[in-house]
Design a protein around this motif. Sequence first.
Motif, short mmCIF file in Angstrom:
data_model
loop_
_atom_site.label_atom_id
_atom_site.label_comp_id
_atom_site.label_asym_id
_atom_site.label_seq_id
_atom_site.Cartn_x
_atom_site.Cartn_y
_atom_site.Cartn_z
N GLN A 280 100.81 75.50 58.68
CA GLN A 280 99.77 76.25 59.38
C GLN A 280 99.87 77.63 59.38
OE1 GLN A 280 97.44 74.26 61.03
NE2 GLN A 280 98.58 72.37 60.10
N LYS A 281 100.90 78.16 59.02
CA LYS A 281 101.22 79.43 59.05
C LYS A 281 101.47 80.05 57.57
CE LYS A 281 103.69 79.12 63.46
NZ LYS A 281 104.96 79.04 64.28
N TYR A 282 102.02 79.42 56.70
CA TYR A 282 102.44 79.85 55.32
C TYR A 282 101.55 79.05 54.23
CZ TYR A 282 106.28 81.54 58.15
OH TYR A 282 106.95 82.44 59.07
N THR A 283 101.67 79.64 52.99
CA THR A 283 101.07 79.28 51.80
C THR A 283 101.73 77.74 51.55
OG1 THR A 283 100.66 81.57 50.98
CG2 THR A 283 101.07 79.46 49.35
N SER A 284 100.77 77.16 51.46
CA SER A 284 101.22 75.34 51.16
C SER A 284 99.87 74.85 50.39
CB SER A 284 101.23 74.78 52.44
OG SER A 284 100.10 74.73 53.11
N GLY A 285 100.35 73.53 49.83
CA GLY A 285 99.25 72.78 49.23
C GLY A 285 99.65 71.76 48.52
N THR A 286 99.37 71.54 47.15
CA THR A 286 99.85 70.34 46.46
C THR A 286 100.27 70.81 44.92
OG1 THR A 286 97.58 69.62 45.58
CG2 THR A 286 98.47 68.65 47.85
N LEU A 287 101.04 70.09 44.41
CA LEU A 287 101.04 69.89 43.02
C LEU A 287 100.89 68.74 42.63
CD1 LEU A 287 104.78 71.49 42.89
CD2 LEU A 287 102.76 72.79 42.67
N LEU A 288 100.00 68.75 41.13
CA LEU A 288 99.76 67.58 40.53
C LEU A 288 100.88 67.07 39.62
CD1 LEU A 288 97.21 65.49 40.24
CD2 LEU A 288 96.75 66.73 38.16
N SER A 289 101.61 66.11 40.25
CA SER A 289 103.03 65.92 39.45
C SER A 289 102.56 65.04 38.20
CB SER A 289 103.73 64.87 40.35
OG SER A 289 104.97 64.59 39.73
N PRO A 290 103.44 65.00 37.16
CA PRO A 290 103.07 64.31 36.03
C PRO A 290 104.02 63.01 36.20
CG PRO A 290 104.88 65.90 35.74
CD PRO A 290 104.47 66.26 36.92
N GLN A 291 104.53 62.76 37.49
CA GLN A 291 105.15 61.62 37.57
C GLN A 291 105.05 60.86 38.76
OE1 GLN A 291 107.33 62.56 34.09
NE2 GLN A 291 107.92 60.67 35.33
N TYR A 292 105.30 59.29 38.84
CA TYR A 292 105.25 58.43 40.14
C TYR A 292 106.46 57.73 40.01
CZ TYR A 292 104.52 54.42 42.82
OH TYR A 292 104.40 53.83 43.64
N GLY A 293 107.01 57.78 41.15
CA GLY A 293 108.07 56.91 41.78
C GLY A 293 109.41 57.34 40.80
N GLY A 294 109.29 58.14 39.97
CA GLY A 294 110.57 58.44 39.14
C GLY A 294 110.36 59.57 38.24
N GLY A 295 111.47 60.08 37.34
CA GLY A 295 111.25 61.33 36.53
C GLY A 295 111.35 62.46 37.07
N THR A 296 112.21 62.71 37.97
CA THR A 296 112.50 63.89 38.77
C THR A 296 112.54 64.94 37.64
OG1 THR A 296 113.29 62.89 40.73
CG2 THR A 296 113.80 65.14 40.52
#
Length: 693
Positions: A280-296
Amino acid sequence: MQLQAFIRHHSTRVVKRTPLFILSVWVVFVVELMSRGQWGETFGWTFHALPELFFNAALVLSFLLLFTALTGSVRLSFWLVATFFASMGLINGIKLNILGIPFLPWDLLLTSESKDMSQYIRGIINLTVITGMISFVGISLLLLYKMPSVQFLLNWKRRLLLGLFSVSLLSLIYSDGTVSLKKIANIQNLAWDQTENVKTNGFLLSTIMNLKLLSFKQPDEYNKNTIQTMLSSVPPTVPISGEIIPNIILVLSESFWDATQIKNVSFSRDPLPFYHELIQKYTSGTLLSPQYGGGTANVEFEVLTGNSMRFLPQGSVPYNQYMSKSMDSLASILTRQGYTSVAINPFHSWFYNSKKVYENLGFSKFISQEFFKPEYEGPYLADREVANMIIDSSRKSPGPDFIFANTMQNHYHYYPNKFKENTIEVTGINPESKGLLETYAQGLVGVDDMLKRLVTHYENIDEPTMIVFFGDHLPSLGDNYKVYKDAGYLKENDPDFLNKMYRVPVLIWNNYLPGHKENIHLSPSFLGPYMLKLAQKPGNSYMDYLYQLSLRSPIIPPKEHMEKMGIDKDDLKVYESLQYDVMFGEQYAFEQLKDQIKNPDYIIGLGQMIIDTASEQTTDNETELHINGSNLPYNSIVLINGESVKAEWIDTSHIKAKVTTNSMSQSVWNISVIVKDSKETVIAKSNQISYSR
């Protein structure tokens, strides 16, 4: 009459060999059954994908003939080839179910990780597998019984010719030259969607076609002048470093995702109250990851280097395949500006080739699982212990720190009772999915606690600090997205599948910038340039280019989504060429920096292990050796004259060791401390001192 006899003779020979192709078709069917996991789908593909079926069968036949040439026995060769291919098909089916990505050639490069893949074998035995195995053995025996006996043992010339024929057949299948059988049959490698590739072309054929992707074609007109021209017009994002030099801490939180987005279920309490307060106070949002479930490691690769998985084969792992040379990264960029760059990962030092990768990326040191105290939550080291390691590392460093840390506590699996207790109840979903989601939510409690520990510490010290906290991928909650579907979050053929299943949270907190909040939605490869801009730290010319590109196209989706998202593939050609240069080419983009990437003082551990003094104490007829020094980790092994002795860790400056009878008989003790990984490889070693008794 002679012509008729000739035709009759050779027709008979062809008919006798026909069962070999039938056997090959049967092997393909079994492989597809194991891969697809359903009889109906397998039959459907077999009868509707005849060109693909033919190529898969020809591939099996070529291996069958090759092994027959080597062994002289069709039956032995069949069982060897069929069993191996069927096993690979089964592994592919398991991986597809859990991670949504098939088993790919580059997975074989993950030799160090193979033991840890055993967790994925749960549920391997099901009705399809059992009936498939029974059918495989029964029908194979019947086909082999009906097949005429073929012997090659007595004639080495026939075996040689057979081997040459099999290799030629393999070459025809593999080749994509001017005259390509696959092109004639209109078969193409769907490399941008490997799941669809396997479903369309079959597991074996798609695997052979994917072998080509282990190497990369040089872009047209690739040379020094072209690359430098691409970068020459890019203005520096930060021409002059800002006066404030903040600590920069990046935390990649394993499987971090805001589960409260699932609106059809209820949580007895918010698992992420502190995170929700901060966004609510700081920059935030999302990243569109190239992975699902694994592949960190692939998300980490994008964030640290600015390179994109979109230009690499789906399912590949750059850390294992492509990181054989130094590559400028956030670590080396900031090290050149006076930072101490530390990588922290609470897992094995050999996992994903981490020891070598972090050296090639320019880190000063790498602290792996072997140097942590054994504070566990479930089967993995606790997130709070990673927070403690981050704080300790920055506290010991005299100047600014760049720290990149991974976590493991909330790693797959999410079976009930994974943690000692669950403090969150989930309602509104069936019992099986309820158990999985409650376990995951409990893991999020640890995530939130870690974030709070870090923020609380750094907001109470007089050091400017920026914390970038983000997820790598959504958790795999049951096979085939079970929990997501059961909860009504994900629908069959959901048109918003990409956004729902690949967007992960990102939060940027700091204790020194004036109040400013942005909503950001980026690809992970653009997070580094964004962070450097926010911290007012110069990057390199590649990072400057990426920052400018991110202003136009902040998201780089999979290729099949680009048109729908209004992205022109031609606009990304410069990006792709630059990435080729830094990963596979001559690194013209880094020309002036090549000798400034690797840190010559790179170490693995808390710091250089040093023994300062040793002293001997005898109590109750037992001799103890007290070792004093620095950076001595919990898992230290004490060596006296090359022999390991039982040791008790007191703290990083003090270890006690029980002295054995063999050592006591010697007048001089040569003392050192080592650390070994789970493979019994020594990964860190102290100096050696001589202690005269």
